[in-house]
Design a protein around this motif. Structure first.
Motif, short mmCIF file in Angstrom:
data_model
loop_
_atom_site.label_atom_id
_atom_site.label_comp_id
_atom_site.label_asym_id
_atom_site.label_seq_id
_atom_site.Cartn_x
_atom_site.Cartn_y
_atom_site.Cartn_z
N SER A 187 0.83 -1.21 0.00
CA SER A 187 0.00 0.00 0.00
C SER A 187 0.87 1.26 0.00
N LEU B 220 -4.11 4.72 1.12
CA LEU B 220 -4.66 5.11 2.41
C LEU B 220 -4.35 6.59 2.64
N GLU C 214 -4.36 9.42 5.74
CA GLU C 214 -4.46 9.71 7.18
C GLU C 214 -4.44 11.22 7.37
N ARG D 59 -11.08 10.68 -0.16
CA ARG D 59 -10.60 9.31 -0.38
C ARG D 59 -11.22 8.72 -1.64
N VAL E 171 0.64 5.08 1.89
CA VAL E 171 -0.06 5.91 2.87
C VAL E 171 0.28 7.36 2.59
#
Length: 75
Positions: A29, A71, A73, A56, A31
């Motif tokens: 992935s 992802l 954050e 997202r 991030v």
């Protein structure tokens, strides 16, 4: 991806100069850590997380050619 996240976040906040995105590659992935000022955090997240969910969704739609999971954050 990173530029898209920065563009969207800067258009939402009152202090666009404090917006930064850090890209952290991992094995399966990627991030993206979005950092905004403390006062703007609520604007980026939105009520019940609706704004960050929309961000997202836009990023995921733009990353269909990437086999890795994306992802985001909020820091």
């Amino acid at each position: 991806m990173k530029e898209l996240i920065v563009l969207i976040a800067k258009s939402l906040v009152d202090s666009p100069e404090e917006v930064s995105v850090e890209e952290i590659p991992q094995a399966d992935s990627v991030v993206f850590r979005l950092t905004v000022s403390k006062e703007d955090r609520g604007k980026v997240i939105g009520k019940q997380g609706r704004v960050i969910k929309a961000i997202r969704t836009l990023v995921l739609a733009n990353s269909k050619s990437t086999p890795k999971r994306i992802l985001i954050e909020v820091n």
